[in-house]
Design an enzyme around this catalytic site. Sequence first.
Site, PDB file in Angstrom:
ATOM      1  N   LYS A 105     -25.561  11.926  -5.745  1.00 54.75           N
ATOM      2  CA  LYS A 105     -24.204  12.405  -6.024  1.00 54.75           C
ATOM      3  C   LYS A 105     -23.143  11.647  -5.235  1.00 54.75           C
ATOM      4  O   LYS A 105     -22.246  12.231  -4.634  1.00 54.75           O
ATOM      5  CB  LYS A 105     -24.106  13.908  -5.754  1.00 54.75           C
ATOM      6  CG  LYS A 105     -24.977  14.750  -6.686  1.00 54.75           C
ATOM      7  CD  LYS A 105     -24.780  16.240  -6.448  1.00 54.75           C
ATOM      8  CE  LYS A 105     -25.576  17.061  -7.428  1.00 54.75           C
ATOM      9  NZ  LYS A 105     -27.040  16.990  -7.181  1.00 54.75           N
ATOM     10  N   ARG A 106     -23.228  10.327  -5.272  1.00 55.47           N
ATOM     11  CA  ARG A 106     -22.269   9.499  -4.561  1.00 55.47           C
ATOM     12  C   ARG A 106     -21.048   9.216  -5.437  1.00 55.47           C
ATOM     13  O   ARG A 106     -21.089   9.342  -6.650  1.00 55.47           O
ATOM     14  CB  ARG A 106     -22.908   8.181  -4.142  1.00 55.47           C
ATOM     15  CG  ARG A 106     -24.114   8.314  -3.235  1.00 55.47           C
ATOM     16  CD  ARG A 106     -23.753   8.976  -1.914  1.00 55.47           C
ATOM     17  NE  ARG A 106     -24.783   8.732  -0.918  1.00 55.47           N
ATOM     18  CZ  ARG A 106     -25.478   9.680  -0.293  1.00 55.47           C
ATOM     19  NH1 ARG A 106     -25.244  10.931  -0.562  1.00 55.47           N
ATOM     20  NH2 ARG A 106     -26.380   9.368   0.615  1.00 55.47           N
TER      21      ARG A 106
END
Length: 307
Positions: A105-106
């Site tokens: 989830k960057r």
Amino acid sequence: MIDQLIAAIKKTNAPIVVGLDPQLGFVPDFILKKAYAEKGETLEAAADAIFEFNKGIVDATYDLIPAVKPQVAMYEQFGIPGLIAFKKTVDYCHEKGLVVIGDVKRGDIGSTSGAYARAHLGKIEVGDKSYAPFDEDFATVNPYLGSDGVRPFMDVCKENNKGIFVLVKTSNPSSGEFQDRIIDGKPLYEIVGAKVDEWGSELMGRSGYSEVGAVVGATYPEMGAKLRKIMPHAFILVPGYGAQGGRGKDLTAFFNEDGLGAIVNSSRGIIAAWKKDEYAKFGPEGYADASRAAVIDMQKDIAEAIG
């Protein structure tokens, strides 16, 4: 990479991804005691136990599934030893022929997003040598900083035959606080979905699906149906099955008429199956066999729902 994922799904007849999201509470005592005996009650011992736990599950299920999805936070909480366990898990899954979706989830501004992308999907140059630091096949990406945060991932995907899954409508109960807000007459998740479709048109695979996929929770099947139409070429990663309440009957709208277009994640429902009443007969020593039984049950449930 999307074509490889689709080939693996067809081979196993299982649009399933096992979420390797370990917690110490899921790890049987016999694994923990061995690790503590060797390294004491340390972060290193905890990380070793997590990796051994993962190996057991992978060994028991790799022939049934196309992919795994390790959630990096479950490893980061153990510091550097945990990140080492994460990397060892990625490598071991690759050895078993599995596609690895890094649930990271960057998403940040351009140069920082580029660094995240290289860390998880690309390569970094050190002198005359090149290294793939974590080397997942896909990564999850948060799009809420806009194209500046997503395009660096797309560039790395193009260079390295990798893919991403962009958060569109997540499975958690409070997701609607932002994602359901009406903007210019449409809920925000539909606007993000349309952007995913636009981004995806630049990275199409031979299969007709894009390297830019989407994350849409099983807990919102009606929204999933809308997004399936908005993103016809995006593969949808579907969390929320099992422990969060999603079932096979909730999933039909996420798939296209070709029977493809989605891959469904289960984490706790599989890796902690041995703690559930229906699989209690396996006991702690048979935790991996319990996970295999849970995968088989999930496969049947989804097959019955989508035909």
